[in-house]
Design a protein around this motif. Structure first.
Motif, PDB file in Angstrom:
ATOM      1  N   LYS A  69       0.871  -1.186   0.000  1.00 27.77           N
ATOM      2  CA  LYS A  69       0.000   0.000   0.000  1.00 27.77           C
ATOM      3  C   LYS A  69       0.900   1.224   0.000  1.00 27.77           C
ATOM      4  N   ILE A  70       0.617   2.150  -0.899  1.00 25.63           N
ATOM      5  CA  ILE A  70       1.485   3.331  -1.021  1.00 25.63           C
ATOM      6  C   ILE A  70       0.675   4.566  -0.661  1.00 25.63           C
ATOM      7  N   LYS A  71       1.310   5.470   0.060  1.00 22.43           N
ATOM      8  CA  LYS A  71       0.631   6.714   0.447  1.00 22.43           C
ATOM      9  C   LYS A  71       1.510   7.915   0.144  1.00 22.43           C
ATOM     10  N   THR A 189       5.315   6.877   0.958  1.00 25.11           N
ATOM     11  CA  THR A 189       5.667   5.738   1.824  1.00 25.11           C
ATOM     12  C   THR A 189       5.028   4.459   1.307  1.00 25.11           C
ATOM     13  N   ILE A 190       5.758   3.379   1.458  1.00 23.96           N
ATOM     14  CA  ILE A 190       5.296   2.061   0.982  1.00 23.96           C
ATOM     15  C   ILE A 190       5.144   1.145   2.190  1.00 23.96           C
ATOM     16  N   TYR A 191       3.983   0.592   2.312  1.00 22.78           N
ATOM     17  CA  TYR A 191       3.730  -0.373   3.396  1.00 22.78           C
ATOM     18  C   TYR A 191       3.728  -1.761   2.761  1.00 22.78           C
ATOM     19  N   LYS A 193       3.221  -5.679   3.447  1.00 22.22           N
ATOM     20  CA  LYS A 193       2.773  -6.722   4.388  1.00 22.22           C
ATOM     21  C   LYS A 193       3.154  -8.060   3.776  1.00 22.22           C
ATOM     22  N   LYS A 214      -1.708   0.139  15.204  1.00 16.96           N
ATOM     23  CA  LYS A 214      -1.957   0.988  14.037  1.00 16.96           C
ATOM     24  C   LYS A 214      -1.279   2.335  14.178  1.00 16.96           C
ATOM     25  N   LEU A 217       2.288   2.072  13.283  1.00 18.81           N
ATOM     26  CA  LEU A 217       2.451   2.003  11.827  1.00 18.81           C
ATOM     27  C   LEU A 217       2.339   3.382  11.187  1.00 18.81           C
ATOM     28  N   LYS A 218       1.486   4.202  11.748  1.00 19.87           N
ATOM     29  CA  LYS A 218       1.290   5.551  11.187  1.00 19.87           C
ATOM     30  C   LYS A 218       2.566   6.379  11.294  1.00 19.87           C
ATOM     31  N   ARG A 221       9.026   4.489  10.447  1.00 21.11           N
ATOM     32  CA  ARG A 221       9.641   4.398   9.119  1.00 21.11           C
ATOM     33  C   ARG A 221      10.821   3.464   9.225  1.00 21.11           C
ATOM     34  N   ILE A 231       7.176  -0.024   6.991  1.00 23.48           N
ATOM     35  CA  ILE A 231       6.834   1.128   6.142  1.00 23.48           C
ATOM     36  C   ILE A 231       8.120   1.834   5.702  1.00 23.48           C
TER      37      ILE A 231
HETATM   38  N1  LIG Z   1       1.984   3.473   2.830  1.00 23.31           N
HETATM   39  C1  LIG Z   1       1.697   3.756   4.080  1.00 23.31           C
HETATM   40  N2  LIG Z   1       2.363   4.723   4.715  1.00 23.31           N
HETATM   41  C2  LIG Z   1       2.105   5.045   5.985  1.00 23.31           C
HETATM   42  N3  LIG Z   1       1.152   4.449   6.725  1.00 23.31           N
HETATM   43  C3  LIG Z   1       0.431   3.485   6.153  1.00 23.31           C
HETATM   44  C4  LIG Z   1       0.674   3.091   4.803  1.00 23.31           C
HETATM   45  N4  LIG Z   1      -0.190   2.104   4.498  1.00 23.31           N
HETATM   46  C5  LIG Z   1      -0.923   1.897   5.591  1.00 23.31           C
HETATM   47  N5  LIG Z   1      -0.553   2.713   6.580  1.00 23.31           N
HETATM   48  C6  LIG Z   1      -1.123   2.787   7.931  1.00 23.31           C
HETATM   49  O1  LIG Z   1      -0.934   1.514   8.549  1.00 23.31           O
HETATM   50  C7  LIG Z   1      -2.076   1.170   9.290  1.00 23.31           C
HETATM   51  C8  LIG Z   1      -2.565  -0.175   8.841  1.00 23.31           C
HETATM   52  O2  LIG Z   1      -2.904  -0.122   7.478  1.00 23.31           O
HETATM   53  P1  LIG Z   1      -4.125  -0.977   6.910  1.00 23.31           P
HETATM   54  O3  LIG Z   1      -4.030  -0.938   5.446  1.00 23.31           O
HETATM   55  O4  LIG Z   1      -4.061  -2.307   7.562  1.00 23.31           O
HETATM   56  O5  LIG Z   1      -5.382  -0.250   7.483  1.00 23.31           O
HETATM   57  P2  LIG Z   1      -6.438   0.748   6.795  1.00 23.31           P
HETATM   58  O6  LIG Z   1      -7.327   1.240   7.872  1.00 23.31           O
HETATM   59  O7  LIG Z   1      -7.084   0.115   5.637  1.00 23.31           O
HETATM   60  O8  LIG Z   1      -5.495   1.933   6.312  1.00 23.31           O
HETATM   61  P3  LIG Z   1      -5.883   3.225   5.452  1.00 23.31           P
HETATM   62  O9  LIG Z   1      -7.358   3.377   5.381  1.00 23.31           O
HETATM   63  O10 LIG Z   1      -5.211   4.365   6.170  1.00 23.31           O
HETATM   64  O11 LIG Z   1      -5.289   3.010   4.104  1.00 23.31           O
HETATM   65  C9  LIG Z   1      -3.097   2.285   9.073  1.00 23.31           C
HETATM   66  O12 LIG Z   1      -3.016   3.135  10.184  1.00 23.31           O
HETATM   67  C10 LIG Z   1      -2.618   2.997   7.846  1.00 23.31           C
HETATM   68  O13 LIG Z   1      -2.952   4.358   7.841  1.00 23.31           O
END
Ligand SMILES: Nc1ncnc2c1ncn2[C@@H]1O[C@H](COP(=O)(O)OP(=O)(O)OP(=O)(O)O)[C@@H](O)[C@H]1O
Length: 369
Positions: A69-71, A189-191, A193, A214, A217-218, A221, A231
């Motif tokens: 998941k990328i943000k 940022t790239i998460y 899993k 959670k 994770l927020k 880094r 992340i």
């Molecule tokens: N690329 C990323 N960069 C930073 N934080 C991330 C990233 N991807 C996910 N997170 C954070 O990691 C936590 C777990 O992510 P997850 O995808 O399991 O939950 P989510 O509630 O679907 O997340 P979101 O709605 O924020 O995408 C969430 O708090 C999310 O905001």
């Protein structure tokens, strides 16, 4: 074969043999025996067990899944393309979140293309003409963008022209500027899993520790101080692979995120996870970098189909994992083999020492038990 021989042979299979033990009180033989035993014991304990862990087996029936998941967001206000705002839905391809994903860092955008006639690129030598017969109708321009209409469009007063083509017009805009379009891509940022499962033993593991919440994770880094944070900041990943982000973002490239799992499934499951990053494309080749084209289609108010052509440059990330899992095998120390080796050695020694056959009774250090 005589009748007696045949009977002896037939009955011999029902004979039963017992072992005959010899006891020698010679201290040299005894010492040699104990040293051999000690050697075998040390070999088993140190080399076979501690060094080679040969009592363990490798489990190959491993299942694994990677979800990404990328943000991030990026904004650019430029004179030629106006306001441009990008979020992860725009710059990540595909949006499925697989183990291979592409982040756009730079692009050439050509909006409002439609199927009509226009001049071929004047830079293409195969489309240069001085009269209509140089542009045979219906023929594709070699390395061009469309099909010739049969007209030579004379632009300059020198009589040189360019063939007219039927294509998606206007043609693609000229190459991008030195400045990358998604300036903030470095901070995306790239998460990642990763779930692995040892199906043979019904054991599952993930790169996310149970205690990580959670909110952790927020904010976390991946870096030297937090190696277990899943992340990653894009700019850091590029640096860890030994490259410069600005240089790579302009023409694109491929980076491998390698996850190396080393699991010992004995007693309690202990897995060590190590990440490493490598650039996979050759940036120094004539055709270095990574780009491709795609289009978004729409209709104007009159129902005419239009498209926005995008030639995108960016970084493709390939998440790969190496899993090494070792577990105690249903092992059996080959006792019979070990005993055979020992007894063979000692029969040789005893033979050499005169403890055999008729010599047995002449040697006082050989005792029959
Ligand atoms: N690329 C990323 N960069 C930073 N934080 C991330 C990233 N991807 C996910 N997170 C954070 O990691 C936590 C777990 O992510 P997850 O995808 O399991 O939950 P989510 O509630 O679907 O997340 P979101 O709605 O924020 O995408 C969430 O708090 C999310 O905001």
């Amino acid at each position: 074969m005589s009748q007696v021989d045949c009977r002896t042979l037939c009955f011999s299979i029902f004979y039963y043999k017992t072992q005959k033990y010899l006891l020698t009180t010679d201290i040299r033989v005894g010492l040699l025996y104990r040293l051999t035993q000690l050697g075998i014991l040390l070999y088993l304990l140190w080399w076979v067990f501690l060094e080679q862990k040969s009592y363990q087996t490798i489990d190959n029936s491993i299942e694994s899944s990677v979800i990404s998941k990328i943000k991030g967001t990026s904004y650019r206000n430029s004179s030629d393309s106006g306001n441009n705002f990008w979020d992860s839905t725009d710059f990540v391809l595909p949006s499925l979140g697989e183990n291979v994903f592409f982040i756009i860092t730079n692009l050439i955008m050509t909006p409002n293309q439609r199927q009509t006639t226009c001049a071929e690129s004047p830079k293409n030598p195969n489309a240069q003409c001085s009269q209509d017969s140089d542009c045979p109708k219906g023929k594709s321009v070699i390395r061009g963008n469309g099909v010739m209409t049969g007209n030579c469009l004379i632009a300059g007063g020198d009589g040189s022209g360019t063939c007219e083509i039927f294509a998606w017009c206007p043609l693609e805009n000229s190459p991008h500027s030195k400045k990358i379009v998604l300036e903030n891509a470095e901070n995306f940022t790239i998460y990642v899993k990763n779930h692995i499962r040892f199906s043979k033993f019904n054991i599952s593991k993930t790169n996310l520790r149970e205690a990580q919440s959670k909110s952790y994770l927020k904010s976390c880094r991946f870096g030297p101080d937090s190696m277990d944070c899943p992340i990653f900041r894009v700019g850091n990943l590029v640096n860890y692979s030994g490259n410069n982000f600005q240089a790579m973002a302009k023409d694109g490239g491929v980076i491998e995120i390698q996850m190396h799992w080393d699991c010992n499934l004995d007693f309690t499951t202990v897995c060590k996870l190590h990440y490493s990053f490598h650039r996979l494309d050759n940036s120094n080749s004539v055709s270095g970098g990574y780009n491709f084209r795609f289009a978004r289609y729409y209709q104007d108010a009159n129902g005419v189909e239009l498209r926005k052509l995008m030639k995108v440059y960016g970084i493709r990330f390939d998440v790969l994992h190496l899993i090494l899992a070792s577990i105690s095998a249903d092992w059996i120390i080959p006792c019979s083999l070990r005993d055979t080796v020992i007894s063979l050695c000692f029969s040789c020694i005893l033979h050499h020492h005169g403890c055999h056959g008729t010599a047995l009774h002449q040697n006082p250090s050989c005792v029959e038990v």
